[in-house]
Design a protein around this motif. Structure first.
Motif, short mmCIF file in Angstrom:
data_model
loop_
_atom_site.label_atom_id
_atom_site.label_comp_id
_atom_site.label_asym_id
_atom_site.label_seq_id
_atom_site.Cartn_x
_atom_site.Cartn_y
_atom_site.Cartn_z
N ARG A 107 1.70 -3.45 5.34
CA ARG A 107 2.82 -3.31 4.41
C ARG A 107 3.02 -4.57 3.58
O ARG A 107 3.82 -4.58 2.65
N ALA A 108 2.28 -5.62 3.90
CA ALA A 108 2.28 -6.82 3.06
C ALA A 108 1.19 -6.74 2.01
O ALA A 108 0.99 -7.68 1.25
N GLY A 109 0.46 -5.62 1.97
CA GLY A 109 -0.57 -5.45 0.96
C GLY A 109 -1.98 -5.39 1.51
O GLY A 109 -2.94 -5.29 0.77
N ALA A 110 -2.13 -5.47 2.86
CA ALA A 110 -3.45 -5.40 3.51
C ALA A 110 -4.40 -6.42 2.93
O ALA A 110 -5.54 -6.13 2.61
N SER A 111 -3.92 -7.64 2.77
CA SER A 111 -4.78 -8.71 2.26
C SER A 111 -5.98 -8.89 3.18
O SER A 111 -5.85 -9.02 4.39
N MET A 152 0.86 -1.19 0.00
CA MET A 152 0.00 0.00 0.00
C MET A 152 0.89 1.23 0.00
O MET A 152 1.56 1.51 0.98
N SER A 153 0.95 1.93 -1.08
CA SER A 153 1.85 3.08 -1.18
C SER A 153 1.30 4.25 -0.39
O SER A 153 0.10 4.41 -0.21
N THR A 154 2.20 5.09 0.11
CA THR A 154 1.79 6.23 0.93
C THR A 154 1.07 7.28 0.11
O THR A 154 0.40 8.14 0.66
N SER A 155 1.19 7.24 -1.21
CA SER A 155 0.55 8.26 -2.03
C SER A 155 -0.85 7.88 -2.46
O SER A 155 -1.60 8.69 -2.97
N SER A 156 -1.22 6.59 -2.27
CA SER A 156 -2.52 6.16 -2.77
C SER A 156 -3.67 6.60 -1.89
O SER A 156 -4.79 6.75 -2.36
N VAL A 199 -6.68 0.61 18.01
CA VAL A 199 -6.08 1.95 18.03
C VAL A 199 -4.70 1.90 17.38
O VAL A 199 -4.34 2.74 16.55
N GLY A 200 -3.91 0.90 17.78
CA GLY A 200 -2.58 0.76 17.18
C GLY A 200 -2.65 0.46 15.70
O GLY A 200 -1.87 1.02 14.90
N LEU A 201 -3.58 -0.40 15.30
CA LEU A 201 -3.74 -0.73 13.88
C LEU A 201 -4.15 0.50 13.08
O LEU A 201 -3.64 0.76 11.98
N GLY A 202 -5.08 1.29 13.64
CA GLY A 202 -5.50 2.52 12.96
C GLY A 202 -4.39 3.53 12.86
O GLY A 202 -4.28 4.25 11.86
N LEU A 203 -3.53 3.60 13.89
CA LEU A 203 -2.41 4.53 13.85
C LEU A 203 -1.42 4.14 12.75
O LEU A 203 -0.88 5.00 12.05
N GLU A 204 -1.19 2.85 12.59
CA GLU A 204 -0.30 2.40 11.53
C GLU A 204 -0.91 2.66 10.15
O GLU A 204 -0.21 3.05 9.22
N LEU A 205 -2.22 2.47 10.02
CA LEU A 205 -2.90 2.77 8.75
C LEU A 205 -2.75 4.25 8.41
O LEU A 205 -2.47 4.62 7.26
N TRP A 206 -2.95 5.10 9.42
CA TRP A 206 -2.77 6.55 9.23
C TRP A 206 -1.34 6.86 8.79
O TRP A 206 -1.10 7.70 7.92
N HIS A 207 -0.36 6.18 9.38
CA HIS A 207 1.04 6.40 9.05
C HIS A 207 1.33 5.97 7.61
O HIS A 207 2.00 6.70 6.85
N VAL A 208 0.84 4.82 7.21
CA VAL A 208 1.08 4.29 5.87
C VAL A 208 0.44 5.18 4.81
O VAL A 208 0.97 5.35 3.71
N GLN A 209 -0.69 5.79 5.16
CA GLN A 209 -1.42 6.61 4.19
C GLN A 209 -0.87 8.03 4.07
O GLN A 209 -1.43 8.83 3.34
N GLY A 210 0.19 8.35 4.76
CA GLY A 210 0.81 9.65 4.56
C GLY A 210 0.74 10.60 5.73
O GLY A 210 1.14 11.76 5.60
#
Length: 317
Positions: A195-199, A1-5, A64-75
């Motif tokens: 980061r493995a693609g959010a399968s 999952m790219s940070t720009s998407s 909460v931790g999972l959402g924080l990582e999602l926020w981080h990956v998304q930019g």
């Protein structure tokens, strides 16, 4: 999952959050049923109820931790993070103020919303660590209060740490240790997964999952409103059964917290288990029989405190 998407919300996270909220509401409904005298379940000491509490709270904080990582990956949209944090902080303050007036002896000073707010800030420090390091740190945070506590943290201003020796009286107590641990675990697991693609990230649960996803998207509002709704429903049921709603809202205090606090303090002062059990049982029975519950309040009158001392003298014989 790219940070720009910037793919936005993952349906599966809203679904999981909705399931956690449903479990929480059922758990709180059980407490409400006991509070109003409809059931007599052992919600404090029952192994199943204890496990349910830990699993439900832990799932919220892991998300909460999972959402924080999602926020981080998304930019890292700082405006979105700040808006969300402000909502959680406002909700935590609202819960503290409301419970201060409704149940001053057990008001919520560091519940799950307070923990989420602090974890949302502290979690930023762990975003760039390797997931295995975050995982080990999370397990360490969970283990620390099991392995070590100190009277230094019994001060009222340090109770939020969870490292004190005396359990405070509060209707919802989720201190930093051990509850920041599940946040770190969610952060580590989220990093591996996202980061493995959010399968599986688009799993939505079909038609049955739609109301759960909607609830998950409005988790704070659901958390703040579900108890007033449940209490209102039970009050209506009680009135339909001929019960006085004022009496329902002012039931006799639950002696269990007093018994637990007394037992812990007695044993810490050198009393034997059987001796403390007899003393504390006598104290609880006496407080109930003489209606001395107001004597346990910090602002109790000198007369009430004197009667409580007399009871303690009798029970110590």
């Amino acid at each position: 999952m790219s940070t720009s998407s910037r793919p936005g919300r993952l349906p599966v996270i809203d679904l999981l959050r909705g399931l956690a909220l449903l479990a929480m509401a059922l758990y709180h409904f059980s407490w409400d049923l006991k509070f109003f005298g409809f059931v007599d379940w052992d919600l404090v000491g029952g192994a199943g109820w204890i496990a349910a509490r830990y699993l439900i709270a832990g799932s919220f904080l892991a998300l909460v931790g999972l959402g924080l990582e999602l926020w981080h990956v998304q930019g890292r949209d700082w405006r979105r993070w700040a808006v969300r944090l402000n909502k959680v902080v406002f909700g935590a303050i609202a819960v503290t103020v409301a419970t201060w007036f409704m149940i001053p002896d057990e008001f919520i000073f560091f519940g799950i919303l307070h923990c989420i707010a602090v974890a949302s800030i502290l979690g930023l420090l762990f975003l760039r660590l390797r997931p295995i390091v975050t995982l080990v740190l999370g397990l360490s945070v969970i283990a620390l209060p099991i392995l070590w506590r100190s009277t230094l943290f019994d001060h009222a201003w340090l109770l939020w740490t969870g490292l004190g020796t005396l359990p405070p009286r509060s209707n919802d107590y989720e201190p930093l240790f051990p509850w920041f641990g599940p946040v770190l675990l969610g952060l580590a697991l989220g990093r591996w997964w996202l980061r493995a693609g959010a399968s599986g990230g688009l799993v939505a649960g079909g038609a049955l999952g739609r109301p759960l996803r909607w609830t998950g998207r409005h988790s704070l509002a659901f958390y703040l409103l579900h108890q007033p709704v449940l209490i209102g429903i039970l009050l209506l049921v009680g009135m339909a059964l001929g019960r006085d709603p004022r009496a329902m809202l002012s039931p006799p205090p639950d002696p269990t917290p007093m018994l637990i606090d007394c037992q812990v303090q007695c044993e810490q002062q050198g009393g034997g288990m059987e001796q403390c059990h007899a003393y504390c049982g006598c104290m609880v029975d006496g407080v109930q029989a003489q209606s001395l519950w107001p004597a346990l309040r910090p602002d109790a009158t000198a007369e009430l405190k004197g009667r409580l001392r007399d009871l303690a003298a009798v029970c110590s014989r």
